[in-house]
Design a protein around this motif. Structure first.
Motif, mmCIF file in Angstrom:
data_model
loop_
_atom_site.group_PDB
_atom_site.id
_atom_site.type_symbol
_atom_site.label_atom_id
_atom_site.label_comp_id
_atom_site.label_asym_id
_atom_site.label_seq_id
_atom_site.Cartn_x
_atom_site.Cartn_y
_atom_site.Cartn_z
ATOM 1 N N LEU A 1 0.834 -1.214 0.000
ATOM 2 C CA LEU A 1 0.000 0.000 0.000
ATOM 3 C C LEU A 1 0.863 1.258 0.000
ATOM 4 O O LEU A 1 0.609 2.198 -0.755
ATOM 5 N N ARG A 2 1.887 1.287 0.845
ATOM 6 C CA ARG A 2 2.756 2.461 0.921
ATOM 7 C C ARG A 2 3.555 2.621 -0.378
ATOM 8 O O ARG A 2 3.745 3.730 -0.858
ATOM 9 N N GLN A 3 3.979 1.511 -0.962
ATOM 10 C CA GLN A 3 4.693 1.557 -2.240
ATOM 11 C C GLN A 3 3.774 2.145 -3.320
ATOM 12 O O GLN A 3 4.196 2.986 -4.108
ATOM 13 N N ASN A 4 2.523 1.731 -3.326
ATOM 14 C CA ASN A 4 1.561 2.240 -4.304
ATOM 15 C C ASN A 4 1.227 3.705 -4.068
ATOM 16 O O ASN A 4 0.730 4.384 -4.975
ATOM 17 N N ALA A 5 1.514 4.212 -2.874
ATOM 18 C CA ALA A 5 1.289 5.625 -2.557
ATOM 19 C C ALA A 5 2.548 6.460 -2.796
ATOM 20 O O ALA A 5 2.633 7.600 -2.350
ATOM 21 N N GLY A 6 3.529 5.889 -3.483
ATOM 22 C CA GLY A 6 4.723 6.632 -3.847
ATOM 23 C C GLY A 6 5.928 6.395 -2.969
ATOM 24 O O GLY A 6 6.977 6.987 -3.193
ATOM 25 N N GLY A 7 5.804 5.544 -1.965
ATOM 26 C CA GLY A 7 6.938 5.249 -1.100
ATOM 27 C C GLY A 7 7.850 4.198 -1.706
ATOM 28 O O GLY A 7 7.493 3.537 -2.681
#
Length: 150
Positions: free
Chosen positions: A89-95
């Motif tokens: 989820l965090r990766q998909n939010a640009g992390g």
């Protein structure tokens, strides 16, 4: 060891300490922030599980870092990475999210990213033989994200 303490209670503590030794001072530099996120087990399960062991922020980006320790020389069991949905989820939010794995028998580290973890692999565990070994978590982070950790 206490009467009710499991022999597995400290598994991963050495890995977390080693990452803290690099990441927390890194986070005190201007323009950097790093935090050790609360551990739900240590808090008696009265707080919601954190998405990872650490979060980090800098001008080059942000993300999460989870640490794992295994005795196996080149595998990580899938059931040991319950944080994967939150990392994704965090990766998909640009992390940019990573799992640092300490192979305790080798005293070496590997760094895994979310795309690697989401790719088709063996059913019960990830085969990590294609990933390089590093002597420290600092070396692994600098190799994976030099713009953030150099």
């Amino acid at each position: 060891m206490g009467r009710f303490t499991s022999r597995f209670a400290d598994r991963g503590a050495d890995a977390e300490r080693a990452v803290s030794k690099f990441l927390l001072p890194w986070g005190q530099q201007p323009g950097h922030e790093a935090n050790r996120l609360p551990d739900t087990k240590a808090a008696g399960r009265i707080i919601k599980a954190a998405p990872a062991d650490f979060d980090y922020f800098c001008s080059a980006g942000h993300g999460l870092i989870e640490t794992k320790e295994t005795k196996h020389d080149f595998r990580l069991a899938r059931d040991k990475l319950t944080q994967l949905p939150r990392l994704r989820l965090r990766q998909n939010a640009g992390g940019r999210c990573y799992v640092l794995v300490l192979h305790s028998e080798l005293d070496q580290w590997r760094i895994l990213d979310v795309p690697f973890l989401m790719a088709p692999n063996d059913k019960g565990s990830w085969n990590l033989t294609a990933l390089p070994l590093f002597p420290t978590p600092e070396a692994a982070l600098r190799a994976a994200a030099p713009e953030a950790f150099a």
